[in-house]
Scaffold this active site. Structure first.
Site, PDB file in Angstrom:
ATOM      1  N   HIS A  10      38.889 -25.373  11.016  1.00 17.19           N
ATOM      2  CA  HIS A  10      37.344 -25.340  10.350  1.00 17.19           C
ATOM      3  C   HIS A  10      37.829 -25.248   8.856  1.00 17.19           C
ATOM      4  CE1 HIS A  10      38.240 -20.966  10.413  1.00 17.19           C
ATOM      5  NE2 HIS A  10      37.880 -21.085   9.096  1.00 17.19           N
TER       6      HIS A  10
HETATM    7  C1  UD1 Z   1      34.303 -19.408   5.958  1.00 19.35           C
HETATM    8  C2  UD1 Z   1      35.533 -18.375   5.146  1.00 19.35           C
HETATM    9  C3  UD1 Z   1      36.777 -19.166   6.042  1.00 19.35           C
HETATM   10  C4  UD1 Z   1      36.652 -18.330   7.333  1.00 19.35           C
HETATM   11  C5  UD1 Z   1      34.805 -18.962   8.307  1.00 19.35           C
HETATM   12  C6  UD1 Z   1      35.180 -18.626   9.433  1.00 19.35           C
HETATM   13  C7  UD1 Z   1      34.915 -19.123   2.630  1.00 19.35           C
HETATM   14  C8  UD1 Z   1      35.150 -19.453   1.056  1.00 19.35           C
HETATM   15  N1  UD1 Z   1      35.084 -19.877   3.862  1.00 19.35           N
HETATM   16  O1  UD1 Z   1      34.678 -21.062   6.287  1.00 19.35           O
HETATM   17  O2  UD1 Z   1      37.090 -18.196   5.073  1.00 19.35           O
HETATM   18  O3  UD1 Z   1      37.503 -18.678   7.760  1.00 19.35           O
HETATM   19  O4  UD1 Z   1      33.954 -18.776   7.383  1.00 19.35           O
HETATM   20  O5  UD1 Z   1      34.818 -19.420  10.296  1.00 19.35           O
HETATM   21  O6  UD1 Z   1      34.052 -18.380   2.520  1.00 19.35           O
HETATM   22  N2  UD1 Z   1      27.246 -23.826   8.510  1.00 19.35           N
HETATM   23  C9  UD1 Z   1      26.319 -23.587  10.026  1.00 19.35           C
HETATM   24  N3  UD1 Z   1      25.616 -22.947  10.984  1.00 19.35           N
HETATM   25  C10 UD1 Z   1      26.476 -21.536  10.939  1.00 19.35           C
HETATM   26  C11 UD1 Z   1      27.232 -21.584   9.409  1.00 19.35           C
HETATM   27  C12 UD1 Z   1      27.864 -22.704   8.861  1.00 19.35           C
HETATM   28  O7  UD1 Z   1      25.396 -24.847  10.306  1.00 19.35           O
HETATM   29  O8  UD1 Z   1      26.186 -21.135  11.622  1.00 19.35           O
HETATM   30  C13 UD1 Z   1      27.448 -24.701   8.046  1.00 19.35           C
HETATM   31  C14 UD1 Z   1      27.328 -24.456   6.396  1.00 19.35           C
HETATM   32  O9  UD1 Z   1      25.504 -24.831   6.198  1.00 19.35           O
HETATM   33  C15 UD1 Z   1      27.929 -24.863   5.695  1.00 19.35           C
HETATM   34  C16 UD1 Z   1      29.440 -25.023   6.287  1.00 19.35           C
HETATM   35  O10 UD1 Z   1      29.309 -24.862   7.779  1.00 19.35           O
HETATM   36  O11 UD1 Z   1      27.863 -26.509   5.088  1.00 19.35           O
HETATM   37  C17 UD1 Z   1      30.153 -24.164   5.881  1.00 19.35           C
HETATM   38  O12 UD1 Z   1      30.337 -22.736   6.255  1.00 19.35           O
HETATM   39  P1  UD1 Z   1      30.814 -21.794   4.938  1.00 19.35           P
HETATM   40  O13 UD1 Z   1      30.549 -20.765   5.112  1.00 19.35           O
HETATM   41  O14 UD1 Z   1      30.403 -22.340   3.437  1.00 19.35           O
HETATM   42  O15 UD1 Z   1      32.434 -21.673   5.302  1.00 19.35           O
HETATM   43  P2  UD1 Z   1      32.802 -22.456   6.121  1.00 19.35           P
HETATM   44  O16 UD1 Z   1      33.802 -23.448   6.866  1.00 19.35           O
HETATM   45  O17 UD1 Z   1      32.901 -21.794   8.019  1.00 19.35           O
HETATM   46  N1  UDP Z   2      36.090 -17.792  18.263  1.00 17.46           N
HETATM   47  C1  UDP Z   2      34.834 -17.117  18.834  1.00 17.46           C
HETATM   48  N2  UDP Z   2      33.911 -18.571  19.026  1.00 17.46           N
HETATM   49  C2  UDP Z   2      34.069 -19.915  18.583  1.00 17.46           C
HETATM   50  C3  UDP Z   2      35.066 -19.579  17.863  1.00 17.46           C
HETATM   51  C4  UDP Z   2      36.186 -18.859  17.364  1.00 17.46           C
HETATM   52  O1  UDP Z   2      34.142 -16.442  18.859  1.00 17.46           O
HETATM   53  O2  UDP Z   2      33.985 -21.063  19.484  1.00 17.46           O
HETATM   54  C5  UDP Z   2      35.998 -16.228  17.302  1.00 17.46           C
HETATM   55  C6  UDP Z   2      37.654 -16.162  17.275  1.00 17.46           C
HETATM   56  O3  UDP Z   2      38.045 -15.211  19.146  1.00 17.46           O
HETATM   57  C7  UDP Z   2      38.152 -14.900  16.864  1.00 17.46           C
HETATM   58  C8  UDP Z   2      37.075 -15.382  15.532  1.00 17.46           C
HETATM   59  O4  UDP Z   2      36.228 -16.066  15.952  1.00 17.46           O
HETATM   60  O5  UDP Z   2      38.045 -13.506  16.810  1.00 17.46           O
HETATM   61  C9  UDP Z   2      38.129 -16.488  14.087  1.00 17.46           C
HETATM   62  O6  UDP Z   2      37.135 -16.950  13.570  1.00 17.46           O
HETATM   63  P1  UDP Z   2      37.280 -18.706  12.939  1.00 17.46           P
HETATM   64  O7  UDP Z   2      38.069 -19.063  13.282  1.00 17.46           O
HETATM   65  O8  UDP Z   2      36.052 -18.546  12.541  1.00 17.46           O
HETATM   66  O9  UDP Z   2      37.557 -17.521  10.854  1.00 17.46           O
HETATM   67  P2  UDP Z   2      39.074 -17.371  10.661  1.00 17.46           P
HETATM   68  O10 UDP Z   2      39.730 -16.115  11.334  1.00 17.46           O
HETATM   69  O11 UDP Z   2      40.109 -18.347  10.323  1.00 17.46           O
HETATM   70  O12 UDP Z   2      38.666 -16.283   9.310  1.00 17.46           O
END
Ligand code: UD1
Ligand code: UDP
Length: 364
Positions: free
Chosen positions: A207
């Site tokens: 991601h």
């Molecule tokens: C964010 C964090 C990243 C973290 C990740 C965990 C920042 C800069 N990044 O990245 O550090 O590792 O979360 O997963 O804060 N979206 C949906 N549904 C949701 C959530 C997100 O559709 O429930 C879409 C949003 O609308 C957006 C995209 O996914 O377009 C990315 O979401 P965003 O929260 O901006 O960043 P992540 O890639 O999730």
């Molecule tokens: N995770 C989850 N379901 C998923 C993918 C990840 O519960 O489908 C959990 C995973 O076990 C871990 C956390 O989400 O505890 C990690 O989050 P993510 O990879 O979104 O973010 P990061 O750790 O890179 O910030």
């Protein structure tokens, strides 16, 4: 009674906060108010964790998700400030390195409310990552820096942070794994639903913006995983950011025919998928560590990692995702490998240590 106001918004933060919130609830003289920024909002990215990990529903939901970094962070800053002005907590507690983390820390620091940062001191030394910017700025304005690892402490000291602000407490994700990891077995759950045999598949998650938003890297990742799927099925719970990128690149259908793409799963399903995987290939910070907790070899699809102790211990291989052949070869080489017996993430009592320290310093 002292009030800790916790701000969370992204999937890994719900998981990390679960154990700390529990510890706060057990501590006389402390109470917690939880604010959910709304950064992650789909049920399988948010609500499922509150339900599974026994957390109370957040008192405040700001509903701020999506958009560019500046817009998202700016809207959060404005709304969090309003909440802080109304509630005037004694401290603000934040986790990790997301936009929710930075917005909350900044809003609090400007109101002279001391900030406690869990997962302080992690560094990738890659300023192109939004997370690196968020974590450096948050550390700079925090009063308590709760470091998960010795390497994190070293980074903070090198940046000139006063020793009395740094607390090596261990990793709260390890606490969560000890509390909840034991709840899963090879029976039922995602394994049964997907018809997977224990140790008979590769688990992947992707991601990071630097992978999803760069077509060349996304191609390399996808093609590398497809090559690996010739020997073992590859299961991939797809993050919404990645789903959008695959759709936009016109790759979703083709990839779905070769890899087992599934929606994001809840924590317990994820732990089961991790624990019984033959190998994990990921760019997630949390998943790299969970691979180690369950003693599964890991290939990290990034240019670097903050969790350097796992690379040094032989549990994790960092493979910059620039070439499909290199990724596939790294996966093959790592299958069935084992690392050294190391314990870099504490004793599983990081949450208690954090809350104990806050209780003492807040004068409860
Ligand atoms: C964010 C964090 C990243 C973290 C990740 C965990 C920042 C800069 N990044 O990245 O550090 O590792 O979360 O997963 O804060 N979206 C949906 N549904 C949701 C959530 C997100 O559709 O429930 C879409 C949003 O609308 C957006 C995209 O996914 O377009 C990315 O979401 P965003 O929260 O901006 O960043 P992540 O890639 O999730
Ligand atoms: N995770 C989850 N379901 C998923 C993918 C990840 O519960 O489908 C959990 C995973 O076990 C871990 C956390 O989400 O505890 C990690 O989050 P993510 O990879 O979104 O973010 P990061 O750790 O890179 O910030």
């Amino acid at each position: 009674m002292k009030t800790i106001l916790t701000v969370i918004g992204a999937r890994p933060q719900f998981i990390k906060a679960s154990v700390v919130s529990h510890a706060i609830a057990q501590t006389p003289g402390l109470r917690e108010i939880v604010v959910h920024t709304g950064q992650h909002y789909d049920a399988n990215m948010s609500d499922v964790f509150f339900a599974e990990l026994g957390m109370s529903v957040p008192e405040h939901r700001l509903g701020i998700g999506g958009g560019n970094h500046g817009a998202m962070t700016g809207r959060m800053l404005e709304e969090i400030e309003k909440v802080l002005l109304t509630l005037r907590p004694d401290t603000v507690l934040v986790y990790g390195d997301t936009n929710s983390t930075l917005a909350a820390a900044l809003a609090a620091a400007k109101l002279h409310i001391p900030v406690a940062h869990v997962e302080a001191g992690l560094r990738s030394f890659n300023m192109l990552m939004p997370e690196e910017i968020n974590r450096i700025l948050t550390d700079r304005i925090s009063r308590w820096l709760f470091a998960p690892t010795a390497a994190a402490v070293t980074h903070l000291k090198a940046e000139g942070v006063a020793a009395e602000q740094i607390f090596l407490v261990g990793d709260v994700m390890y606490d969560v794994a000890l509390h909840h990891g034991a709840r899963v077995s090879a029976q039922g759950g995602a394994l049964e639903r997907l018809g997977l045999a224990p140790k008979g598949y590769i688990l992947t998650t992707v991601h990071r913006a630097e992978n999803t938003d760069d077509p060349q890297r996304l191609n390399a990742v996808v093609d590398g995983l497809i090559a690996a799927a010739q020997s073992l099925p590859v299961v991939w719970p797809v993050h919404p950011r990645t789903l959008a990128a695959l759709k936009q690149a016109g790759k979703l259908e083709g990839v779905s025919r070769q890899l087992r793409l599934i929606d994001p799963v809840g924590y317990l399903d994820m732990v089961q998928l991790e624990r019984y995987a033959a190998l994990i290939a990921t760019d997630s910070g949390g998943v790299q560590k969970e691979a180690f907790f369950y003693q599964v070899p890991c290939v990290t699809l990034r240019d670097e990692t903050e969790w350097v102790e796992l690379v040094e211990g032989g549990w994790n291989r960092v493979v910059p995702p620039t070439d499909a052949g290199t990724i596939a070869a790294a996966i093959t080489a790592a299958l069935a490998s084992k690392g050294a017996a190391i314990t870099p993430y504490g004793e599983g009592d990081a949450a208690d240590r954090i809350v104990e320290r806050l209780g003492i310093d807040l004068g409860t």
